[in-house]
Design an enzyme around this catalytic site. Structure first.
Site, PDB file in Angstrom:
ATOM      1  CE  LYS A 166      -3.840  -1.913   0.041  1.00  0.00           C
ATOM      2  NZ  LYS A 166      -5.046  -1.587  -1.213  1.00  0.00           N
ATOM      3  CG  ASP A 194      -3.782  -0.485  -4.357  1.00  0.00           C
ATOM      4  OD1 ASP A 194      -4.393   0.693  -4.809  1.00  0.00           O
ATOM      5  OD2 ASP A 194      -4.746  -1.352  -3.719  1.00  0.00           O
ATOM      6  CD  GLU A 220      -4.953  -2.438  -7.096  1.00  0.00           C
ATOM      7  OE1 GLU A 220      -3.842  -3.437  -6.978  1.00  0.00           O
ATOM      8  OE2 GLU A 220      -5.814  -2.714  -6.212  1.00  0.00           O
ATOM      9  CD  GLU A 246      -9.934  -1.287  -5.512  1.00  0.00           C
ATOM     10  OE1 GLU A 246      -8.716  -1.512  -5.615  1.00  0.00           O
ATOM     11  OE2 GLU A 246     -10.360  -1.082  -4.152  1.00  0.00           O
ATOM     12  CG  ASP A 269     -14.923  -7.088  -5.789  1.00  0.00           C
ATOM     13  OD1 ASP A 269     -15.356  -8.211  -5.699  1.00  0.00           O
ATOM     14  OD2 ASP A 269     -14.071  -6.797  -4.986  1.00  0.00           O
ATOM     15  CG  HIS A 296     -10.495  -5.176  -5.867  1.00  0.00           C
ATOM     16  ND1 HIS A 296     -11.632  -5.250  -5.069  1.00  0.00           N
ATOM     17  CD2 HIS A 296      -9.538  -4.780  -5.240  1.00  0.00           C
ATOM     18  CE1 HIS A 296     -11.357  -4.556  -3.996  1.00  0.00           C
ATOM     19  NE2 HIS A 296     -10.151  -4.249  -3.866  1.00  0.00           N
ATOM     20  CD  GLU A 330      -6.385  -7.844  -3.634  1.00  0.00           C
ATOM     21  OE1 GLU A 330      -7.190  -7.564  -4.527  1.00  0.00           O
ATOM     22  OE2 GLU A 330      -5.892  -6.781  -3.246  1.00  0.00           O
TER      23      GLU A 330
END
Ligand code: CA
Length: 377
Positions: A166, A194, A220, A246, A269, A296, A330
């Site tokens: 992240k 991300d 991402e 996502e 997703d 996702h 994921e």
């Protein structure tokens, strides 16, 4: 066979320690589980990704139109729900609700025919899927450079060959974190980052240039989802593949991203973009555009099982050859008290690979005790 009830379970669990992505601190995890019952005794389970209480209201509003209907008519019911709310529901909570309903219907369909959903969708193209570890969030105390490196090394020790960091906490902090994690995991593990929409294109490009040397698998959500021009600018400026989606919905939303060539990797997703019915279409459309599809996932074991059913029927990213690039699962490693508890047999990885559940429907059994235990007040 007819649908007799549609129920939305709102679940909630406090975390032992808050964690943050670039957007917000989280001190609870929530989940929205859809349960559909039929007159011949079959029960289907689904999950929606997004704000649980709002989605529950949408499921409740849609439910009366499903009572008495044939649960095997997944395509028909999808079209009816979508068309019924076309004026106000083309993106967002209505499609989240539709996703959970669609997944539950596929669970019923599989149980009716005694086959996993992926068999009814024409698979399997694979029975195990490589997982990447999603974690590496931020905590309220400690030095991120130290605890992120430790956490990342732990995933590698578990066998993960790909992990996602992240970022979105400021350019300098992101560069330090990326460098520390790359040093901790060595050169043989794929590292993705991300930003959770933290930046505008100017900042994302500046950051991207500074971390290109750390061999980044994908960048991402560099910018907010509605900034199509920003995505195009980031993609044009960087050698790092750009991923997102996502927060996009249905084939119609993804069509616009694909026609614009805004992304290298789309990430619908299953629990938000329109369920198994729709995400297969999105993935096929991406393939036709030469864009990779890596779903996702941010949910409980039900969401993971549904995503694995989809992953079992996706074409490889690259054409059949001696070596092919395959879509990945994921695998969220952050604290989520409900994720495992909701299944009688939680979904596990072994050496960074996950077996696609091969029982009927989603191939899972839901623990009703956990539904009661985590029911939101
Ligand atoms: Ca993300």
């Amino acid at each position: 066979m007819k649908i007799t009830s549609v129920h939305a379970h709102v679940l909630e669990a406090a975390l032992s320690q808050p964690f943050a992505n670039s957007l917000a601190w989280k001190d609870t995890r929530t989940a929205l589980i859809v349960e559909i019952e039929t007159d011949d005794g079959l029960t289907g389970w689904g999950e929606s990704y997004g704000p649980a209480r709002m989605i529950a209201a949408a499921v409740k509003a849609i439910a009366p139109s499903l009572i008495g209907r044939d649960p095997l008519s997944t395509e028909l019911l999808w079209q009816e729900i979508y068309s019924g709310q076309r004026g106000h529901g083309r993106k967002g909570v209505v499609i989240d609700a539709l996703s959970g309903i669609d997944i539950a219907l596929w669970d019923i369909k599989g149980k009716h025919f005694g086959l996993p959903a992926y068999r009814l969708m024409g698979g399997p193209l694979r029975t195990t899927v490589q997982a990447y570890a999603t974690g590496l969030y931020r905590f309220k105390s400690g030095d991120p450079v130290a605890y992120l490196a430790d956490e990342a090394a732990g995933y590698v020790a578990e066998g993960f060959k790909a992990i996602k960091l992240k970022i979105g906490f400021g350019i300098e902090a992101d560069v330090r974190a990326t460098r520390a994690v790359r040093r901790a995991i060595g050169d043989d593990v794929t590292l993705m980052v991300d930003a959770n929409q933290a930046y505008d294109a100017v900042a994302a490009i500046r950051l991207g240039h500074m971390i290109e040397e750390y061999d980044i698998g994908w960048f991402e959500e560099p910018v907010v989802p509605e900034d199509l021009a920003g995505y195009l600018a980031v993609k044009a400026a960087l050698t790092i593949p750009v991923a997102g989606g996502e927060c996009e919905f249905t084939r119609f939303g993804f069509r616009d991203l694909l026609v614009a060539h805004a992304l290298d990797i789309v990430q619908p997703d299953v629990c938000g973009a329109g369920g198994l019915t729709e995400c297969k279409k999105i993935a096929d459309m991406a393939l036709a555009f030469g864009v990779r599809c890596n779903p996702h996932i941010w949910g409980t074991g039900i969401a993971m099982a549904a995503s694995l059913q989809l992953l079992a029927v996706l074409a490889p990213h690259t054409p059949p050859a001696l070596t092919v690039a395959e879509p990945m699962l994921e695998f969220d490693r952050t604290e989520h008290p409900i994720r495992r508890a909701v299944l009688t047999q939680p979904i596990e990885h072994a050496g960074g690979f996950v077996r696609v559940p091969d029982g009927p429907g989603l191939g899972i059994e839901v623990d009703r005790g956990a539904l009661a235990r985590f029911a939101a007040q």
